[in-house]
Scaffold this motif. Structure first.
Motif, mmCIF file in Angstrom:
data_model
loop_
_atom_site.group_PDB
_atom_site.id
_atom_site.type_symbol
_atom_site.label_atom_id
_atom_site.label_comp_id
_atom_site.label_asym_id
_atom_site.label_seq_id
_atom_site.Cartn_x
_atom_site.Cartn_y
_atom_site.Cartn_z
ATOM 1 N N UNK A 189 0.629 -1.302 0.069
ATOM 2 C CA UNK A 189 -0.017 0.064 0.078
ATOM 3 C C UNK A 189 0.815 1.440 -0.145
ATOM 4 N N UNK A 190 1.763 1.282 0.905
ATOM 5 C CA UNK A 190 2.853 2.515 0.862
ATOM 6 C C UNK A 190 3.593 2.470 -0.379
ATOM 7 N N UNK A 191 4.028 1.473 -0.974
ATOM 8 C CA UNK A 191 4.639 1.498 -2.447
ATOM 9 C C UNK A 191 3.676 2.000 -3.371
ATOM 10 N N UNK A 192 2.414 1.717 -3.502
ATOM 11 C CA UNK A 192 1.534 2.165 -4.376
ATOM 12 C C UNK A 192 1.381 3.548 -4.406
ATOM 13 N N UNK B 252 0.349 6.624 -7.504
ATOM 14 C CA UNK B 252 -0.410 8.082 -7.343
ATOM 15 C C UNK B 252 0.632 9.229 -7.516
ATOM 16 N N UNK B 253 1.907 8.854 -7.826
ATOM 17 C CA UNK B 253 2.596 10.275 -8.145
ATOM 18 C C UNK B 253 2.408 11.037 -8.893
ATOM 19 N N UNK B 254 1.613 10.583 -10.118
ATOM 20 C CA UNK B 254 1.200 11.487 -11.128
ATOM 21 C C UNK B 254 0.045 12.185 -10.740
ATOM 22 N N UNK B 255 -1.004 11.528 -10.500
ATOM 23 C CA UNK B 255 -2.437 12.283 -10.126
ATOM 24 C C UNK B 255 -2.246 13.085 -8.756
ATOM 25 N N UNK C 150 -10.250 21.653 -18.792
ATOM 26 C CA UNK C 150 -9.132 21.836 -17.805
ATOM 27 C C UNK C 150 -9.472 21.003 -16.469
ATOM 28 N N UNK C 151 -10.674 20.872 -16.197
ATOM 29 C CA UNK C 151 -11.055 19.958 -14.980
ATOM 30 C C UNK C 151 -10.436 18.620 -15.085
ATOM 31 N N UNK C 152 -10.466 18.178 -16.424
ATOM 32 C CA UNK C 152 -9.949 16.859 -16.684
ATOM 33 C C UNK C 152 -8.511 16.717 -16.003
ATOM 34 N N UNK C 153 -7.738 17.634 -15.889
ATOM 35 C CA UNK C 153 -6.397 17.557 -15.426
ATOM 36 C C UNK C 153 -6.453 16.864 -14.056
ATOM 37 N N UNK C 154 -7.595 16.916 -13.240
ATOM 38 C CA UNK C 154 -7.475 16.441 -11.979
ATOM 39 C C UNK C 154 -7.383 14.908 -11.905
ATOM 40 N N UNK C 155 -7.685 14.282 -13.288
ATOM 41 C CA UNK C 155 -7.683 12.759 -13.066
ATOM 42 C C UNK C 155 -6.631 12.385 -14.148
ATOM 43 N N UNK C 156 -5.774 13.011 -14.654
ATOM 44 C CA UNK C 156 -4.626 12.568 -15.376
ATOM 45 C C UNK C 156 -3.769 11.807 -14.546
ATOM 46 N N UNK C 157 -3.244 10.818 -14.850
ATOM 47 C CA UNK C 157 -2.427 9.830 -14.144
ATOM 48 C C UNK C 157 -3.282 8.904 -13.521
ATOM 49 N N UNK D 82 10.466 22.677 -2.352
ATOM 50 C CA UNK D 82 11.209 21.563 -2.370
ATOM 51 C C UNK D 82 10.509 20.113 -2.422
ATOM 52 N N UNK D 83 9.297 20.143 -1.601
ATOM 53 C CA UNK D 83 8.692 18.825 -1.539
ATOM 54 C C UNK D 83 7.800 18.721 -2.705
ATOM 55 N N UNK D 84 7.486 19.735 -3.333
ATOM 56 C CA UNK D 84 6.621 19.462 -4.795
ATOM 57 C C UNK D 84 7.647 19.129 -5.873
ATOM 58 N N UNK D 85 8.900 19.734 -5.729
ATOM 59 C CA UNK D 85 9.756 19.237 -6.601
ATOM 60 C C UNK D 85 10.038 17.789 -6.667
ATOM 61 N N UNK D 86 10.190 17.313 -5.236
ATOM 62 C CA UNK D 86 10.345 15.969 -5.266
ATOM 63 C C UNK D 86 9.239 15.004 -5.534
ATOM 64 N N UNK D 87 8.041 15.469 -5.458
ATOM 65 C CA UNK D 87 6.870 14.789 -5.658
ATOM 66 C C UNK D 87 6.867 14.770 -7.296
ATOM 67 N N UNK D 88 7.101 15.609 -8.057
ATOM 68 C CA UNK D 88 6.974 15.876 -9.468
ATOM 69 C C UNK D 88 8.018 14.867 -9.984
ATOM 70 N N UNK D 89 9.234 14.896 -9.400
ATOM 71 C CA UNK D 89 10.437 14.021 -9.701
ATOM 72 C C UNK D 89 9.972 12.522 -9.984
ATOM 73 N N UNK D 90 9.270 12.290 -8.700
ATOM 74 C CA UNK D 90 8.793 10.842 -8.403
ATOM 75 C C UNK D 90 7.660 10.688 -9.650
ATOM 76 N N UNK D 91 6.857 11.536 -9.850
ATOM 77 C CA UNK D 91 5.546 11.332 -10.989
ATOM 78 C C UNK D 91 6.409 10.983 -12.305
ATOM 79 N N UNK D 92 7.260 11.894 -12.598
ATOM 80 C CA UNK D 92 8.225 11.932 -13.722
ATOM 81 C C UNK D 92 8.807 10.579 -13.942
ATOM 82 N N UNK D 93 9.424 10.199 -12.596
ATOM 83 C CA UNK D 93 10.337 8.818 -12.720
ATOM 84 C C UNK D 93 9.313 7.778 -13.137
#
Length: 643
Positions: free
Chosen positions: A33-36, A41-44, A241-248, A312-323
């Motif tokens: 669960x933590x891994x998922x 959910x990194x992208x969404x 634009x609202x659709x952006x909330x479900x990307x990922x 900094x936290x947002x950058x880490x989160x977006x890097x995870x989503x990108x990875x």
């Protein structure tokens, strides 16, 4: 789409010896669960960086204040998009449509092909479209996510605005540069970091909702419906634009095989959905309290002292989503190769312990070039957001259509019942796609252009290989007939074993015919080896190898690999040895045919497509490397074929 390389590290870790069975099972479940949370959910999870800003701006225009009706209408659409598209469609329904435990559009395509039978060109076309659109998503996600995070520096001080694009480019270059080293060690941190990210989203949201509880009225779907009908074309544009909330959300399905249905569902219902909903409501409350905050409502949720930590936290989160999406591109490419949609490309395994840890140099380079071009061309997350939705909505439409086939043919529901279940979701997906198509000239052309190129490549490769296979089959001699001749009038025998690789187990391999023609000798033991890609994700070891004796000195070996697996001939031959087929690797030679292709006017494809197919064939990775055949035991025989 599939993030295989990221799933195992997040879940790795030994369970204490002697732990009770129920504790062992529980500990494994919560690790999954933590891994998922980190991978799936990194992208969404990074959508709050830009989704509300783009939705409100689409509704009222740049610099105009948003009324309560507009804000509540948009929040209502956002909440119900999360509940219907993500929760109902993906979490509750599609996670049950698995191909031997694996998810993703190509896995669903293989499942649909199994249900409809061997001749399913329409289903193959849907798979090609979905795969092609994913590459558009894989290019846009890193650019948009990291750029939107770094734009938080402009809130800290406007003086940093000129450095947003260079810093974004530097982070992306570093991210792609480390791919060749593997991501197992850093991926173990993805779950905890993303969990902190969701906690930060929820905390800020709760604080601002408490300041203005009226935004809770957005749970009433009538606000969203009223907004759409009262704003007509503007409402339709806002829906894009609202659709952006479900990307990922496709990642939910793509990572099914790596985490399992229950952990993914639990992570969504207990963590991701509540955190995202609270943050969106908080942004809505902030915009109602101060309309000027629409400039960047996400970062303005936080006090000044928290801005730099949140960047900094947002950058880490977006890097995870990108990875996650980068690794997904590797996995999708490997699946496409196995399914015959792309030529062989080099695959490097970056971990001896984790099967999913792969790196594909050419894919990595092409993605980096595409991502940097987008950052330089668009220069802001707002401009890039217009290009984002088309690729994802297109994939969702294809997923719904394939899901109908699977529910109808594999689950054996009546066609009307399957249509009643999937029809409403397909209608919603088509509505979102139509809304996003209105943004074609604002950047939406990019994923369409990229997807069209990838579709052309996939179609050309599949069509060309079929034509080549048919032509080769007509020219080759039936294997049984050749073996019968050789047994009746054998040539000179030499010690050892010869293994001839061929795509058609019933025809004499070209390498065998040329070997007899030029060397006029035959080995004591010979085997014709055919490697097949199975529509299953993975093939059980006991079903991997099938051996058939053709004569006293000839055998036919059929080796099967799933579309999620990387072919490995030595491992397959080790299984063959256990089944009784005796050979010594040091006295075994592998014969491969290296074909040089020449265009012809009667190929069945236009001239330009012939040249494209030949160019693709030349870029294909060497069969020796791809099938992991020992290079010192390989003999290549060159032939020239007109296509």
């Amino acid at each position: 789409m599939n993030k295989a390389a990221l799933s195992s590290p997040a879940t790795a870790g030994a369970i204490a010896p002697g732990a009770p069975a129920h504790e062992t099972k529980s500990a494994g479940f919560w690790r999954l669960t933590l891994g998922s949370i980190g991978v799936v959910y990194g992208d969404i999870g990074t959508s709050p960086l830009y989704a509300i800003r783009e939705s409100v701006t689409a509704a009222v225009g740049v610099g105009n204040p948003a009324s309560e009706v507009v804000v509540l209408g948009i929040l209502s659409l956002v909440i119900w998009a999360l509940l219907i598209v993500v929760t109902a469609k993906y979490v509750l329904i599609l996670l049950r449509a698995n191909n031997n435990g694996e998810g993703g559009t190509l896995a669903l395509m293989a499942l649909a092909c199994r249900g409809l039978g061997p001749r399913t060109p329409f289903v193959i076309l849907l798979g090609i479209i979905s795969g092609a659109l994913f590459y558009g998503d894989a290019v846009i996600t890193p650019a948009l996510s990291v750029l939107s995070a770094i734009e938080g520096l402009k809130i800290v001080t406007p003086a940093l605005e000129p450095y947003v694009v260079p810093i974004t480019a530097a982070i992306l270059i570093a991210l792609f540069a480390v791919q060749s080293r593997g991501t197992a060690k850093v991926a173990a941190c993805f779950g905890p970091i993303t969990l902190v990210w969701f906690a930060a989203l929820a905390t800020a949201g709760i604080w601002h909702v408490a300041q203005n509880p009226s935004v809770l009225a957005a749970f009433n779907p009538l606000h969203g419906v009223s907004f759409l009908f009262s704003h007509h074309l503007i409402g339709f544009l806002t829906l894009g634009a609202v659709f952006l909330v479900v990307t990922g959300s496709e990642a939910l399905y793509a990572d099914l095989g790596h985490f399992g249905r229950r952990p993914i569902q639990t992570a969504w219902l207990l963590v991701a959905l509540p955190a995202l909903t609270l943050n969106y409501l908080g942004q809505g409350a902030l915009v109602l309290a101060d309309p000027k905050t629409i400039e960047n409502p996400f970062f303005l949720l936080y006090p000044d002292w928290a801005l730099i930590p949140m960047v900094a936290l947002a950058t880490a989160a977006t890097v995870i989503a990108s990875q996650a999406v980068i690794t997904g591109a590797y996995s999708l490419t490997r699946q496409a190769i196995q399914l015959g949609l792309l030529p062989r490309l080099e695959i490097r395994h970056t971990s001896a312990a984790l099967f999913g840890q792969i790196y594909m140099p050419r894919v990595n380079t092409l993605l980096l070039i595409g991502v940097l071009l987008l950052v330089v061309m668009f220069r802001s997350s707002s401009a890039l957001a217009s290009a984002y939705g088309i690729a994802v909505t297109g994939t969702m439409v294809v997923t719904s259509m394939l899901a109908f086939i699977v529910i109808w043919k594999i689950w054996r529901w009546p066609a009307l019942a399957a249509a009643a279940l999937i029809g409403p979701f397909l209608l919603i997906d088509l509505t979102f796609l139509s809304a996003n198509m209105l943004k074609v000239f604002e950047g939406g052309w990019m994923p369409l252009a990229l997807g069209s190129v990838v579709m052309l490549v996939m179609y050309t490769w599949r069509r060309g290989t079929q034509i080549l296979s048919d032509k080769t089959r007509r020219l080759e001699l039936p294997l049984a007939e050749l073996v019968d001749r050789l047994e009746r009038k054998p040539p000179v025998r030499v010690p050892g074993t010869a293994i001839f690789l061929t795509a058609d187990p019933k025809s004499a391999p070209t390498a065998l015919l040329h070997s007899l023609k030029h060397y006029k000798v035959l080995h004591e033991r010979n085997a014709v080896l055919t490697i097949e890609s199975d529509p299953l994700p993975r093939v059980d070891p006991e079903d991997r190898v099938r051996i058939e004796s053709i004569s006293a000195t000839f055998s036919r070996i059929l080796v099967r690999f799933g579309f999620m697996e990387t072919p490995n001939v030595p491992q397959a031959l080790a299984i063959a040895r256990k089944l009784g087929w005796q050979f010594d690797i040091m006295s075994t030679s592998f014969f491969l045919s290296r074909r040089t292709l020449r265009p012809t006017r009667t190929s069945g494809m236009p001239r330009w497509q012939d040249h494209l197919f030949i160019a693709l064939a030349r870029t294909a990775n060497d069969a020796t490397d791809y099938f992991q055949v020992p290079t010192e035991r390989v003999v290549e025989v060159g032939t020239q074929v007109k296509v």
